[in-house]
Scaffold this motif. Structure first.
Motif, mmCIF file in Angstrom:
data_model
loop_
_atom_site.group_PDB
_atom_site.id
_atom_site.type_symbol
_atom_site.label_atom_id
_atom_site.label_comp_id
_atom_site.label_asym_id
_atom_site.label_seq_id
_atom_site.Cartn_x
_atom_site.Cartn_y
_atom_site.Cartn_z
ATOM 1 N N TYR A 55 12.384 7.924 16.364
ATOM 2 C CA TYR A 55 11.617 9.052 15.836
ATOM 3 C C TYR A 55 10.394 8.615 15.023
ATOM 4 C CZ TYR A 55 15.848 11.526 17.159
ATOM 5 O OH TYR A 55 16.910 12.026 17.868
ATOM 6 N N GLY A 56 10.160 7.314 14.976
ATOM 7 C CA GLY A 56 8.997 6.811 14.256
ATOM 8 C C GLY A 56 9.235 6.540 12.786
ATOM 9 N N ASN A 57 10.491 6.623 12.356
ATOM 10 C CA ASN A 57 10.812 6.329 10.962
ATOM 11 C C ASN A 57 10.901 4.823 10.739
ATOM 12 O OD1 ASN A 57 11.223 9.153 10.249
ATOM 13 N ND2 ASN A 57 13.139 9.027 11.425
ATOM 14 N N LEU A 58 10.425 4.388 9.591
ATOM 15 C CA LEU A 58 10.464 2.964 9.277
ATOM 16 C C LEU A 58 11.902 2.493 9.110
ATOM 17 C CD1 LEU A 58 7.608 2.741 6.592
ATOM 18 C CD2 LEU A 58 7.450 2.360 9.055
ATOM 19 N N ILE A 59 12.206 1.345 9.694
ATOM 20 C CA ILE A 59 13.530 0.736 9.546
ATOM 21 C C ILE A 59 13.428 -0.364 8.497
ATOM 22 C CG2 ILE A 59 15.404 -0.492 10.698
ATOM 23 C CD1 ILE A 59 14.431 0.703 13.340
ATOM 24 N N ARG A 60 13.891 -0.068 7.308
ATOM 25 C CA ARG A 60 13.834 -1.030 6.213
ATOM 26 C C ARG A 60 14.884 -0.643 5.172
ATOM 27 N NH1 ARG A 60 7.969 0.861 3.609
ATOM 28 N NH2 ARG A 60 8.658 2.932 2.923
ATOM 29 N N PRO A 61 15.443 -1.629 4.487
ATOM 30 C CA PRO A 61 16.504 -1.334 3.516
ATOM 31 C C PRO A 61 15.985 -0.885 2.151
ATOM 32 C CG PRO A 61 16.194 -3.689 3.690
ATOM 33 C CD PRO A 61 15.280 -3.078 4.700
ATOM 34 N N SER A 108 -1.706 -15.014 -22.391
ATOM 35 C CA SER A 108 -2.573 -15.334 -21.251
ATOM 36 C C SER A 108 -1.789 -15.530 -19.958
ATOM 37 C CB SER A 108 -3.392 -16.594 -21.552
ATOM 38 O OG SER A 108 -2.540 -17.711 -21.757
ATOM 39 N N ARG A 109 -0.508 -15.851 -20.062
ATOM 40 C CA ARG A 109 0.284 -16.092 -18.857
ATOM 41 C C ARG A 109 0.598 -14.803 -18.103
ATOM 42 N NH1 ARG A 109 3.626 -20.768 -21.960
ATOM 43 N NH2 ARG A 109 2.202 -22.463 -21.430
ATOM 44 N N ALA A 110 0.279 -13.667 -18.723
ATOM 45 C CA ALA A 110 0.478 -12.381 -18.045
ATOM 46 C C ALA A 110 -0.670 -12.077 -17.081
ATOM 47 C CB ALA A 110 0.589 -11.258 -19.076
ATOM 48 N N ARG A 111 -1.741 -12.857 -17.176
ATOM 49 C CA ARG A 111 -2.959 -12.566 -16.400
ATOM 50 C C ARG A 111 -2.708 -12.507 -14.901
ATOM 51 N NH1 ARG A 111 -8.023 -12.936 -18.050
ATOM 52 N NH2 ARG A 111 -7.374 -14.130 -19.886
ATOM 53 N N SER A 112 -1.912 -13.423 -14.385
ATOM 54 C CA SER A 112 -1.722 -13.492 -12.930
ATOM 55 C C SER A 112 -0.464 -12.781 -12.447
ATOM 56 C CB SER A 112 -1.670 -14.961 -12.485
ATOM 57 O OG SER A 112 -0.630 -15.652 -13.165
ATOM 58 N N ALA A 113 0.263 -12.132 -13.347
ATOM 59 C CA ALA A 113 1.530 -11.500 -12.984
ATOM 60 C C ALA A 113 1.332 -10.236 -12.149
ATOM 61 C CB ALA A 113 2.332 -11.161 -14.238
ATOM 62 N N LYS A 114 2.155 -10.084 -11.122
ATOM 63 C CA LYS A 114 2.165 -8.876 -10.295
ATOM 64 C C LYS A 114 3.602 -8.380 -10.190
ATOM 65 C CE LYS A 114 -1.961 -9.665 -7.499
ATOM 66 N NZ LYS A 114 -2.520 -9.725 -6.138
ATOM 67 N N LEU A 115 3.788 -7.132 -10.566
ATOM 68 C CA LEU A 115 5.121 -6.538 -10.610
ATOM 69 C C LEU A 115 5.296 -5.542 -9.461
ATOM 70 C CD1 LEU A 115 7.797 -6.074 -12.220
ATOM 71 C CD2 LEU A 115 6.573 -4.305 -13.490
ATOM 72 N N ARG A 116 6.379 -5.734 -8.706
ATOM 73 C CA ARG A 116 6.695 -4.797 -7.617
ATOM 74 C C ARG A 116 8.116 -4.265 -7.825
ATOM 75 N NH1 ARG A 116 2.724 -4.740 -3.803
ATOM 76 N NH2 ARG A 116 1.328 -6.535 -3.816
ATOM 77 N N ILE A 117 8.263 -2.976 -7.596
ATOM 78 C CA ILE A 117 9.531 -2.293 -7.811
ATOM 79 C C ILE A 117 9.941 -1.580 -6.520
ATOM 80 C CG2 ILE A 117 10.737 -0.555 -9.196
ATOM 81 C CD1 ILE A 117 8.419 -0.963 -11.282
ATOM 82 N N ALA A 118 11.206 -1.734 -6.161
ATOM 83 C CA ALA A 118 11.705 -1.097 -4.946
ATOM 84 C C ALA A 118 13.057 -0.433 -5.206
ATOM 85 C CB ALA A 118 11.846 -2.126 -3.826
ATOM 86 N N LYS A 119 13.402 0.545 -4.348
ATOM 87 C CA LYS A 119 14.675 1.260 -4.447
ATOM 88 C C LYS A 119 15.457 1.070 -3.165
ATOM 89 C CE LYS A 119 14.441 5.749 -4.322
ATOM 90 N NZ LYS A 119 14.217 7.155 -4.723
ATOM 91 N N LYS A 120 16.751 0.813 -3.296
ATOM 92 C CA LYS A 120 17.619 0.651 -2.123
ATOM 93 C C LYS A 120 17.822 2.015 -1.456
ATOM 94 C CE LYS A 120 21.052 -1.248 0.428
ATOM 95 N NZ LYS A 120 22.268 -1.758 -0.211
ATOM 96 N N LEU A 121 17.574 2.060 -0.170
ATOM 97 C CA LEU A 121 17.712 3.314 0.567
ATOM 98 C C LEU A 121 19.175 3.566 0.919
ATOM 99 C CD1 LEU A 121 14.631 2.971 2.922
ATOM 100 C CD2 LEU A 121 14.882 4.537 1.010
#
Length: 301
Positions: free
Chosen positions: A262-268, A288-301
């Motif tokens: 149906y075109g739905n993404l298959i991902r957990p 200064s060590r926070a300068r390069s930090a990248k935060l990503r947040i995800a939820k379990k489906l």
């Protein structure tokens, strides 16, 4: 040494918010370090429990005296196995700050920093395993070329690899300063310190198999998280961030996302934040060590 001096937690508030803590839930801090993130998580728990992982023996000095906390000295690539030893099969949230701690960088004997004279070690765990000097003194030229190019993202990786092999034939590399003397010849003028940092990063990633460990951890996180559980990952260089981003968005590390009939993404997992969260100017000024930090947040489906 106080935990605060050991490591200042980066983007503390966004990390805690991203976990969406249930006071009765079970949580995992995969990179305990100085314990800054763990202590904040504990403030939000009542009947819940927190498991903190760190492979560095030095981190044990920062463990809080709290019955709601359990410290596990192990690489996070094995966290699922250790949780099972405690009878835990599913958790409400997982946090990982993939940066090297301030303590590790500022301790000359560890060999992580370009600022100090020290042994070419770079092991996160001090209980055996590969050292940076072994990489430099034994790896063949082609393998060094790949490490400098991929993990360090430096442009003259092949030339540097050739120079390392030629130099070690005269005298093996043993200290950070002996290696930096060679790097000085190849660093772009005015960008020497950035160049040193990139090469040291490449060695550290190889010594600790950081990319392999990250992949294993992410796969286990999907299995361990409860439906609706949160995954909060903070990375500090593009290789890590790309891996985390792909896994969250596509459910795999490479290739295109798969879809059902149906075109739905298959991902957990489902991304909670569309773009990576970064530190604000005030935090970067203070740390200064926070300068390069990248935060990503995800939820379990």
């Amino acid at each position: 040494m106080t935990a605060h001096n050991y490591h200042i937690p980066v983007m503390l508030a966004p990390c805690i918010e991203g976990l969406a803590i249930d006071p009765k839930g079970i949580y995992v801090d995969l990179t305990f370090g100085g314990g800054g993130h763990s202590r904040e998580i504990l403030k939000h728990l009542k009947e819940g429990h927190l498991y903190g992982f760190d492979q560095d023996v030095d981190a044990e000095a920062n463990v809080p005296d709290d019955p709601r906390f359990t410290f596990v000295r192990a690489n996070f690539r094995d966290f699922k196995k250790y949780l099972r030893l405690y009878g835990v099969t599913q958790v409400n949230g997982i946090l990982a700050d993939l940066g090297v701690s301030s303590h590790q960088i500022d301790e000359p004997t560890r060999g992580f920093s370009t600022r100090f004279e020290g042994d070419l070690d770079m092991r996160m765990s001090q209980t055996g395993g590969l050292r940076a000097k072994e990489v430099l003194n034994t790896y063949e030229e082609g393998r060094l070329h790949k490490i400098f190019g991929i993990y360090g993202e430096i442009k003259n990786a092949k030339t540097l690899a050739q120079a390392v092999v030629a130099e070690r034939a005269l005298q093996p590399f043993t200290t950070t300063e002996s290696f930096k003397r060679l790097l000085q010849k190849f660093a772009p003028r005015g960008k020497e310190f950035k160049y040193y940092a990139q090469v040291f990063q490449a060695l550290r990633i190889e010594v600790n198999d950081e990319m392999g460990a990250l992949e294993e951890m992410l796969l286990q996180a999907v299995e361990v998280l409860k439906p609706g559980g949160r995954l909060v990952i903070m990375s500090y260089h593009s290789l890590e961030d790309r891996l985390v981003k792909n896994f969250i968005n596509k459910g795999k590390f490479q290739g295109e996302v798969e879809k059902d009939f149906y075109g739905n993404l298959i991902r957990p997992l489902e991304p909670v934040n569309r773009k990576a969260i970064t530190a604000d100017a005030e935090e970067i000024k203070a740390n200064s060590r926070a300068r390069s930090a990248k935060l990503r947040i995800a939820k379990k489906l």
